[in-house]
Design a protein around this motif. Sequence first.
Motif, PDB file in Angstrom:
ATOM      1  N   ALA A   1      14.408  -3.075 -16.576  1.00  0.00           N
ATOM      2  CA  ALA A   1      15.508  -2.253 -16.413  1.00  0.00           C
ATOM      3  C   ALA A   1      15.356  -1.044 -15.844  1.00  0.00           C
ATOM      4  N   THR A   2      13.933  -0.530 -16.306  1.00  0.00           N
ATOM      5  CA  THR A   2      13.653   0.926 -16.196  1.00  0.00           C
ATOM      6  C   THR A   2      13.463   1.180 -14.599  1.00  0.00           C
ATOM      7  N   PRO A   3      14.422   2.015 -14.063  1.00  0.00           N
ATOM      8  CA  PRO A   3      14.080   2.531 -12.567  1.00  0.00           C
ATOM      9  C   PRO A   3      12.642   2.925 -12.414  1.00  0.00           C
ATOM     10  N   THR A   4      12.313   2.257 -10.888  1.00  0.00           N
ATOM     11  CA  THR A   4      10.662   2.711 -10.757  1.00  0.00           C
ATOM     12  C   THR A   4      10.786   4.500 -10.632  1.00  0.00           C
ATOM     13  N   GLY A   5      11.651   5.175 -10.532  1.00  0.00           N
ATOM     14  CA  GLY A   5      11.616   6.543 -10.300  1.00  0.00           C
ATOM     15  C   GLY A   5      11.205   7.162 -12.067  1.00  0.00           C
ATOM     16  N   VAL A   6      11.626   6.715 -12.713  1.00  0.00           N
ATOM     17  CA  VAL A   6      11.094   6.976 -14.190  1.00  0.00           C
ATOM     18  C   VAL A   6       9.733   6.645 -14.550  1.00  0.00           C
ATOM     19  N   PHE A   7       9.154   5.815 -14.131  1.00  0.00           N
ATOM     20  CA  PHE A   7       7.817   5.420 -14.132  1.00  0.00           C
ATOM     21  C   PHE A   7       7.000   6.382 -13.439  1.00  0.00           C
TER      22      PHE A   7
ATOM     23  N   ALA B   1       8.000   9.323 -12.259  1.00  0.00           N
ATOM     24  CA  ALA B   1       8.033  10.800 -12.849  1.00  0.00           C
ATOM     25  C   ALA B   1       7.162  10.987 -14.237  1.00  0.00           C
ATOM     26  N   ARG B   2       7.023   9.818 -14.898  1.00  0.00           N
ATOM     27  CA  ARG B   2       6.305  10.073 -16.258  1.00  0.00           C
ATOM     28  C   ARG B   2       4.650  10.310 -15.535  1.00  0.00           C
ATOM     29  N   LEU B   3       4.269   9.459 -14.609  1.00  0.00           N
ATOM     30  CA  LEU B   3       2.745   9.390 -14.023  1.00  0.00           C
ATOM     31  C   LEU B   3       2.677  10.738 -13.161  1.00  0.00           C
ATOM     32  N   GLY B   4       3.956  11.344 -12.894  1.00  0.00           N
ATOM     33  CA  GLY B   4       3.459  12.703 -11.852  1.00  0.00           C
ATOM     34  C   GLY B   4       3.339  12.384 -10.463  1.00  0.00           C
ATOM     35  N   VAL B   5       3.919  11.207 -10.120  1.00  0.00           N
ATOM     36  CA  VAL B   5       3.535  10.779  -8.727  1.00  0.00           C
ATOM     37  C   VAL B   5       4.752  10.852  -7.760  1.00  0.00           C
ATOM     38  N   ALA B   6       4.575  10.911  -6.494  1.00  0.00           N
ATOM     39  CA  ALA B   6       5.596  10.691  -5.566  1.00  0.00           C
ATOM     40  C   ALA B   6       5.690   9.295  -5.221  1.00  0.00           C
ATOM     41  N   GLU B   7       4.521   8.890  -4.676  1.00  0.00           N
ATOM     42  CA  GLU B   7       4.505   7.376  -4.331  1.00  0.00           C
ATOM     43  C   GLU B   7       4.141   6.369  -5.276  1.00  0.00           C
ATOM     44  N   LEU B   8       4.817   5.337  -5.550  1.00  0.00           N
ATOM     45  CA  LEU B   8       4.680   4.317  -6.600  1.00  0.00           C
ATOM     46  C   LEU B   8       4.908   2.725  -6.158  1.00  0.00           C
ATOM     47  N   LYS B   9       4.343   1.859  -6.009  1.00  0.00           N
ATOM     48  CA  LYS B   9       4.680   0.715  -5.399  1.00  0.00           C
ATOM     49  C   LYS B   9       4.952  -0.115  -6.829  1.00  0.00           C
TER      50      LYS B   9
ATOM     51  N   ARG C   1       6.434 -12.452 -16.992  1.00  0.00           N
ATOM     52  CA  ARG C   1       7.091 -11.481 -17.713  1.00  0.00           C
ATOM     53  C   ARG C   1       6.103  -9.992 -17.498  1.00  0.00           C
ATOM     54  N   ALA C   2       5.961  -9.523 -16.408  1.00  0.00           N
ATOM     55  CA  ALA C   2       4.985  -8.599 -16.168  1.00  0.00           C
ATOM     56  C   ALA C   2       5.512  -7.577 -14.897  1.00  0.00           C
ATOM     57  N   ILE C   3       5.088  -6.480 -15.067  1.00  0.00           N
ATOM     58  CA  ILE C   3       5.465  -5.447 -13.961  1.00  0.00           C
ATOM     59  C   ILE C   3       4.039  -4.814 -13.584  1.00  0.00           C
ATOM     60  N   LYS C   4       3.885  -4.686 -12.218  1.00  0.00           N
ATOM     61  CA  LYS C   4       2.606  -3.885 -11.917  1.00  0.00           C
ATOM     62  C   LYS C   4       2.816  -2.609 -11.216  1.00  0.00           C
ATOM     63  N   LEU C   5       2.368  -1.839 -11.411  1.00  0.00           N
ATOM     64  CA  LEU C   5       2.662  -0.405 -10.791  1.00  0.00           C
ATOM     65  C   LEU C   5       1.400  -0.163  -9.957  1.00  0.00           C
TER      66      LEU C   5
ATOM     67  N   HIS D   1      -2.248   5.124 -20.680  1.00  0.00           N
ATOM     68  CA  HIS D   1      -2.045   5.687 -21.832  1.00  0.00           C
ATOM     69  C   HIS D   1      -0.648   6.737 -21.815  1.00  0.00           C
ATOM     70  N   ALA D   2      -0.513   7.416 -20.753  1.00  0.00           N
ATOM     71  CA  ALA D   2       0.769   8.154 -20.571  1.00  0.00           C
ATOM     72  C   ALA D   2       1.981   7.238 -20.655  1.00  0.00           C
ATOM     73  N   LEU D   3       1.786   6.088 -19.957  1.00  0.00           N
ATOM     74  CA  LEU D   3       3.138   5.190 -20.166  1.00  0.00           C
ATOM     75  C   LEU D   3       3.322   4.591 -21.344  1.00  0.00           C
ATOM     76  N   THR D   4       2.399   4.380 -22.263  1.00  0.00           N
ATOM     77  CA  THR D   4       2.596   3.904 -23.637  1.00  0.00           C
ATOM     78  C   THR D   4       3.692   4.718 -24.504  1.00  0.00           C
ATOM     79  N   GLY D   5       3.667   5.828 -24.430  1.00  0.00           N
ATOM     80  CA  GLY D   5       4.430   6.867 -25.301  1.00  0.00           C
ATOM     81  C   GLY D   5       5.862   7.009 -24.642  1.00  0.00           C
ATOM     82  N   MET D   6       6.144   6.582 -23.308  1.00  0.00           N
ATOM     83  CA  MET D   6       7.328   6.960 -22.855  1.00  0.00           C
ATOM     84  C   MET D   6       8.551   6.031 -23.361  1.00  0.00           C
ATOM     85  N   GLN D   7       9.717   6.405 -23.577  1.00  0.00           N
ATOM     86  CA  GLN D   7      10.910   5.879 -24.060  1.00  0.00           C
ATOM     87  C   GLN D   7      11.571   5.165 -23.153  1.00  0.00           C
TER      88      GLN D   7
END
Length: 99
Positions: free
Chosen positions: A36-42, A44-52, A60-64, A87-93
Amino acid sequence: MSELGALARVRSKNAGPFWITIDIFCEAETYGTVAATPTGVFAARLGVAELKRFDLPDLRAIKLSLPRPQVQGAAADRDMHGAGLAHALTGMQIGPARG
């Protein structure tokens, strides 16, 4: 809310010289919350404009996938496998606030 690292297993891997892929593996009870987490949240956390994003509910997986900041192996490449990004993603709420 919970940290993503507490809800899922997050790993990165080499996806060629131009891309990094981050896999998020969930348990059955946490997949819906993470998905349910929007792609834009991922992004932003990664600091990128382009994310597939590829949602794989049967697994039960999500691939970024995101473009590498530098070509893999270049002198400026400091993270050949994207481990710092994973690692940056593991700490996101993630999920609804508790309490």
